[in-house]
Design an enzyme around this catalytic site. Structure first.
Site: not given
Length: 568
Positions: A54, A127, A163
């Protein structure tokens, strides 16, 4: 969920490289060089798909650097420079996206993954779930993706997530923070392989939880799962790496190292969901103890903090006690013994045993050692303050003077020689204020600030696992600040095994006095410890950054007001 089938036009196996790097926040040139070098090694291993962590390009977490247009622009320029150099395989790289046509509502930045093929960015994935708990504050800077989409690369359909997106399985968590599950949405769109790029900070509990959670996702969706995690220390946060590849039945089939850069290459049989390790060859992995992992984490965090802040040497005040011994041992591992100075600063109350223990420790570690007595300046302070103290009996004021003289000496050595001062207070002391502001709390980094006293002993045993480095006398003697005759920590504090359980309940589990009494703790002890924890928030606010090892450390992840009236 049924396994995917493979058409005749698709290769049955996909060779994937997981690249576990230690990027530095804002070092775009350095980060790009690491990406290019590792991409070349992955290609040499025959990888078709190379996956990074990330925000690989800017480093994680960039925090309020994201509010600077120049930082975001530099990150985008870096991506544009990187893409043409990555050819011969597909890469998935984390970066900060700033859409060309921002909406009138919402934040203008996205936490993103770029899919690069044939020297071009062919798709970008944002994300969806932005954590804002504990040390995380991503909602401060990023707008979440309102929908997720699969990527087409290497002739496959890939479910790329970032994540937190994978930390919301309704079948794993009894309570969820978010209403939707991006992983299920990607599988619903036909994802054959799940890929999660992460910067997931280390703590001792997560070390065991994270593999179980990832395995549950792979098993639930019957998809192989590739998890690539960041490595390194970034201020108080520690990233352990430990990237994983899990097969469709939830078995961990390949693992990168903890606390070290690594390149992991696997073949994924997309039809069956099986994973076949390629590089390094399959082997039984020794996961080691939590104590070994904690020591490695502190070592990595100290090394990265020092070098990223421009320090090559460190200085530690050696009292002859176990806390300073552990910090010195970590410093020697992190920076090399030749780059660590241990300073003994005896007073009229220092025991001969403590002086001997400090000297023996320094000799065994191979660090520089010097004795600078504080009797002269302590006497001068007492004489200077006698008129102002007239009519007042000696108390902790005189004790704290000694700690503050020592702190001034360490800072003087730092100023003169350019050493990083490592403070030696543990979590138990910081919790109840058993430390001196502008004294033993001075320093640039608090190495064991999130290590309870009982864990300090376990880590000391780990340091001594192969041979005795920390003198046994240091471990065996009752803890003492040695600021008055025959002083012992337990004169002022509950036994550390009891105190540490209470601190864990208060700080990490968030229990109040009512809940603590319900768990069977002595009401008077509960009242006293909760009072001390509350009253010393102002001290902790002025402490050096401390490396985070537990689920809740003092620092960025615990935001308690200093001035407040709550007494629970």
């Amino acid at each position: 969920m049924k396994p995917m089938t493979t058409t005749s036009s698709e290769k049955p196996r996909l060779r994937v490289a997981l690249v576990q790097l230690n990027p530095t926040i804002g070092d775009f040139n350095g980060n790009l060089q690491m990406i290019r070098d590792s991409f070349g090694r992955a290609r040499e291993a025959g990888a078709e798909l190379v996956v990074y962590s990330e925000l690989t390009i800017p480093g994680y977490p960039p925090k309020d650097l994201l509010e600077r247009e120049g930082f975001v622009s530099a990150n985008l320029v870096a991506l544009s420079q990187l893409a043409p150099t990555l050819r011969g395989a597909v890469a998935v790289v984390g970066f900060v996206d700033r859409p060309l046509e921002p909406t009138a509502v919402g934040r203008r930045l996205r936490n993103a993954a770029a899919v690069i093929a044939d020297g071009q960015v062919v798709s970008v994935h944002h994300k969806a779930l932005l954590p804002t708990y504990d040390v995380f504050d991503e909602g401060r800077w990023f707008e979440p993706a309102h929908q997720v989409t699969v990527a087409r690369a290497c002739g496959r359909t890939l479910g790329i997530s970032i994540c937190e997106d994978i930390w919301n399985d309704p079948d794993f968590w009894p309570h969820r923070l978010y209403a939707h599950d991006p992983i299920a949405e990607l599988v619903g769109q036909g994802a054959e392989v799940l890929i999660n790029i992460s910067a997931s900070p280390f703590d001792l509990g997560k070390r065991h939880l994270r593999p179980r959670m990832l395995a549950a996702q792979a098993r639930k969706h019957h998809r192989p799962l590739v998890f690539v995690n960041q490595l390194g220390g970034q201020d108080e946060l520690l990233f352990d790496g430990h990237s994983l590849v899990i097969n469709a039945t939830g078995e961990v089939r390949a693992e990168a190292r903890e606390f070290a850069e690594d390149l992991l290459v696997v073949d994924i049989d997309v039809a069956t969901g099986e994973v076949h390790p390629v590089l390094p060859p399959p082997s039984e992995r020794d996961h080691g103890t939590d104590e070994a992992a904690a020591l490695a984490a502190l070592t990595l965090g100290t090394r990265d903090y020092a070098r990223r802040c421009g320090f090559s040497t460190a200085v530690v005040g050696l009292s002859g006690g176990i806390d300073s011994a552990l910090v010195a041992a970590v410093a020697a591992r992190a920076l090399g013994p030749a780059h660590v100075w241990g300073i003994s600063m005896p007073s009229r109350y220092s025991s001969r045993g403590s002086l001997d223990d400090a000297r023996v420790l320094a000799e065994r570690l191979g660090i520089h050692y010097e004795v600078i007595p504080i009797e002269g300046p302590f006497t001068a302070f007492l004489e200077t303050l006698t008129p102002a103290f007239r009519g007042k009996a000696p108390d902790t004021t005189e004790e704290n003077l000694q700690a503050r003289i020592r702190g001034a000496i360490l800072m003087a050595l730092s100023n003169k020689h350019g050493h990083l001062v490592l403070s030696t207070g543990n979590k138990s002391e910081l919790a109840v204020g058993y430390c001196t502001l502008y004294g033993d709390m001075v320093g640039g980094l608090a190495v064991i600030a999130d290590v309870p006293k009982t864990m300090v002993y376990r880590l000391a045993a780990e340091v001594n696992r192969e041979r005795e480095i920390i003198p046994q006398a240091t471990i065996d003697k009752p803890p003492s600040a040695e600021l008055r005759p025959d002083q012992k920590d337990q004169d002022s504090l509950p036994p550390y095994d009891v105190l540490d359980r209470l601190i864990e309940a208060i700080v990490e589990r968030g229990l109040d006095a009512v809940a603590l009494r319900a768990e069977g703790y002595d009401p008077r002890l509960v009242s006293e410890v909760t009072r001390m924890v509350r009253a010393n928030e102002y001290k902790r606010r002025q402490a050096a950054p401390g490396l985070k090892l537990t689920s809740k450390a003092f620092g960025a992840g615990r935001r308690i007001p200093v001035a407040q009236g709550w007494r629970g």
